[in-house]
Design a protein around this motif. Structure first.
Motif, mmCIF file in Angstrom:
data_model
loop_
_atom_site.group_PDB
_atom_site.id
_atom_site.type_symbol
_atom_site.label_atom_id
_atom_site.label_comp_id
_atom_site.label_asym_id
_atom_site.label_seq_id
_atom_site.Cartn_x
_atom_site.Cartn_y
_atom_site.Cartn_z
ATOM 1 N N GLY A 1 0.894 -1.133 -0.035
ATOM 2 C CA GLY A 1 -0.095 0.243 -0.038
ATOM 3 C C GLY A 1 0.899 1.247 -0.116
ATOM 4 N N ASP A 2 0.455 2.413 0.214
ATOM 5 C CA ASP A 2 0.727 3.755 0.115
ATOM 6 C C ASP A 2 -0.093 4.636 1.131
ATOM 7 N N ILE A 3 0.506 4.894 2.200
ATOM 8 C CA ILE A 3 -0.041 5.781 3.278
ATOM 9 C C ILE A 3 0.496 6.913 3.924
ATOM 10 N N LEU A 4 -0.027 7.975 4.268
ATOM 11 C CA LEU A 4 0.418 9.176 4.821
ATOM 12 C C LEU A 4 -0.172 9.192 6.184
ATOM 13 N N ILE A 5 0.287 9.027 7.058
ATOM 14 C CA ILE A 5 -0.056 9.375 8.629
ATOM 15 C C ILE A 5 0.290 10.860 9.090
ATOM 16 N N LYS A 6 -0.590 11.476 9.242
ATOM 17 C CA LYS A 6 -0.486 12.844 9.728
ATOM 18 C C LYS A 6 -0.600 13.118 11.412
ATOM 19 N N GLY A 7 -0.016 14.118 11.873
ATOM 20 C CA GLY A 7 -0.110 14.585 13.319
ATOM 21 C C GLY A 7 0.774 13.433 14.278
ATOM 22 N N ILE A 8 1.880 12.780 13.768
ATOM 23 C CA ILE A 8 2.515 11.919 14.336
ATOM 24 C C ILE A 8 3.984 12.207 14.443
ATOM 25 N N ASP A 9 4.687 12.148 15.306
ATOM 26 C CA ASP A 9 6.263 12.515 15.356
ATOM 27 C C ASP A 9 7.127 11.181 15.358
ATOM 28 N N ALA A 10 7.690 11.288 14.013
ATOM 29 C CA ALA A 10 8.428 10.042 13.633
ATOM 30 C C ALA A 10 9.385 9.621 14.486
ATOM 31 N N ASP A 11 10.077 10.396 15.323
ATOM 32 C CA ASP A 11 10.918 10.217 16.423
ATOM 33 C C ASP A 11 10.547 9.187 17.606
ATOM 34 N N PHE A 12 9.138 9.306 17.621
ATOM 35 C CA PHE A 12 8.548 8.479 18.736
ATOM 36 C C PHE A 12 8.740 6.803 18.002
ATOM 37 N N LEU A 13 8.655 6.711 16.687
ATOM 38 C CA LEU A 13 8.571 5.543 15.990
ATOM 39 C C LEU A 13 10.022 5.104 15.305
ATOM 40 N N HIS A 14 10.879 5.479 15.923
ATOM 41 C CA HIS A 14 12.339 5.356 15.132
ATOM 42 C C HIS A 14 12.480 3.606 15.034
ATOM 43 N N ALA A 15 12.282 3.221 16.086
ATOM 44 C CA ALA A 15 12.731 1.590 16.091
ATOM 45 C C ALA A 15 11.753 0.745 14.876
ATOM 46 N N VAL A 16 10.545 1.352 14.770
ATOM 47 C CA VAL A 16 9.545 0.711 13.834
ATOM 48 C C VAL A 16 9.956 1.014 12.714
ATOM 49 N N ILE B 1 13.746 -9.434 15.082
ATOM 50 C CA ILE B 1 12.935 -8.209 15.860
ATOM 51 C C ILE B 1 13.395 -8.877 17.461
ATOM 52 N N THR B 2 13.624 -7.876 18.261
ATOM 53 C CA THR B 2 14.035 -8.090 19.625
ATOM 54 C C THR B 2 13.034 -6.956 20.367
ATOM 55 N N THR B 3 12.231 -7.138 21.214
ATOM 56 C CA THR B 3 11.287 -6.081 21.835
ATOM 57 C C THR B 3 12.268 -5.716 23.030
ATOM 58 N N GLY B 4 12.077 -4.393 23.380
ATOM 59 C CA GLY B 4 12.816 -3.895 24.683
ATOM 60 C C GLY B 4 11.982 -2.559 24.948
ATOM 61 N N VAL B 5 12.582 -1.956 26.093
ATOM 62 C CA VAL B 5 11.923 -0.861 26.630
ATOM 63 C C VAL B 5 12.515 0.369 25.796
ATOM 64 N N TYR B 6 11.605 1.439 25.796
ATOM 65 C CA TYR B 6 11.937 2.679 24.870
ATOM 66 C C TYR B 6 13.414 3.248 24.908
ATOM 67 N N PRO B 7 13.872 3.346 23.900
ATOM 68 C CA PRO B 7 13.534 3.568 22.609
ATOM 69 C C PRO B 7 13.829 2.360 21.711
ATOM 70 N N ASP B 8 13.784 1.129 22.408
ATOM 71 C CA ASP B 8 13.849 -0.196 21.677
ATOM 72 C C ASP B 8 12.658 -0.538 20.990
ATOM 73 N N PHE B 9 12.553 -1.506 20.170
ATOM 74 C CA PHE B 9 11.297 -1.786 19.551
ATOM 75 C C PHE B 9 10.173 -2.179 20.483
ATOM 76 N N GLN C 1 5.027 -6.030 18.237
ATOM 77 C CA GLN C 1 5.369 -7.240 18.053
ATOM 78 C C GLN C 1 4.504 -8.215 17.156
ATOM 79 N N ALA C 2 3.337 -8.092 17.548
ATOM 80 C CA ALA C 2 2.314 -8.964 17.009
ATOM 81 C C ALA C 2 2.074 -8.755 15.459
ATOM 82 N N GLN C 3 2.099 -7.179 15.229
ATOM 83 C CA GLN C 3 2.038 -6.584 14.114
ATOM 84 C C GLN C 3 3.272 -7.048 12.949
ATOM 85 N N LEU C 4 4.482 -7.132 13.409
ATOM 86 C CA LEU C 4 5.510 -7.290 12.935
ATOM 87 C C LEU C 4 5.783 -8.762 12.664
ATOM 88 N N MET C 5 5.012 -9.586 13.512
ATOM 89 C CA MET C 5 5.307 -11.118 13.522
ATOM 90 C C MET C 5 4.399 -11.322 12.121
#
Length: 205
Positions: free
Chosen positions: A95-110, A141-149, A154-158
């Motif tokens: 797909g092709d999606i644009l998500i507005k109003g979100i700070d990309a820094d908060f989603l760095h690991a994703v 993928i290895t989950t962890g506390v912020y700022p890790d994944f 986890q379920a979505q990436l699985m």
């Protein structure tokens, strides 16, 4: 009081922080969670008259105040897990999606992980755009506390790894029993195998 957590906990940090704002004296939190949601809550409480310092670091200090008042015109942060879920949905469906109003820094690991899996992602003042033109590439993928994944992604990436080219390993380090979705994905045809806190995903088309 002085409160030290043996293990980083977002809800624990937030609960102690909220309890401390009206307590007598000064409260110190050690090994506090650093998630953006903790910072947002601290900023909101401060807007109501609280006295909180250090949110976003592992040490938070709260000086108790007599009372809190209303906070007007405060905009809470966007839900980074919801935004991340939409990004994965676009990557899964070419797909092709644009998500507005979100700070990309908060989603760095994703974002970093999705790029490794083949997604084209660009961040601007307009928001985060995700485009996927081909089948994703498997990624460990290895989950962890912020700022890790984040464990909440986890379920979505699985699911994304379940249809990716190649084999990946998804390791969960935050919560026990966090693989309840695996059996349901297997029922849908996914090739997943649980071994302790790790799932091996062999991607299928």
């Amino acid at each position: 009081a002085s409160v030290g957590f043996d293990k980083v906990t977002v809800t624990g940090t937030e609960n102690i922080m909220m309890a401390a704002v009206l307590a007598d004296g000064t409260t110190h939190i050690d090994n506090a969670a650093c998630e953006p949601e903790v910072v947002d809550l601290a900023q909101y409480l401060n807007a109501m008259g609280a006295n909180i310092h250090g949110a976003g670091s592992s040490k938070i200090t709260i000086k108790g105040v007599e009372a809190l008042g209303p906070a007007e015109h405060y905009a809470i942060m966007a839900d980074r897990i919801e935004a991340g879920t939409y990004l994965v949905a676009a990557a899964m469906t070419k797909g092709d999606i644009l998500i507005k109003g979100i700070d990309a820094d908060f989603l760095h690991a994703v974002i970093h992980t999705l790029k490794k899996m083949g997604a084209e992602i660009s961040c601007s003042s307009d928001g985060i755009r995700c485009q996927m033109h081909s089948r994703p590439i498997a990624c460990d993928i290895t989950t962890g506390v912020y700022p890790d994944f984040p464990t909440d992604m986890q379920a979505q990436l699985m699911v994304l790894n379940a249809i990716a080219k190649g084999t990946s390993h998804i390791q969960e380090t935050i919560f026990e029993n966090r693989f309840m979705h695996v059996q349901e994905l297997i029922r849908m045809g996914a090739n997943l195998n649980i071994n302790g806190n790790t799932v091996t995903a062999k991607g299928i088309s």
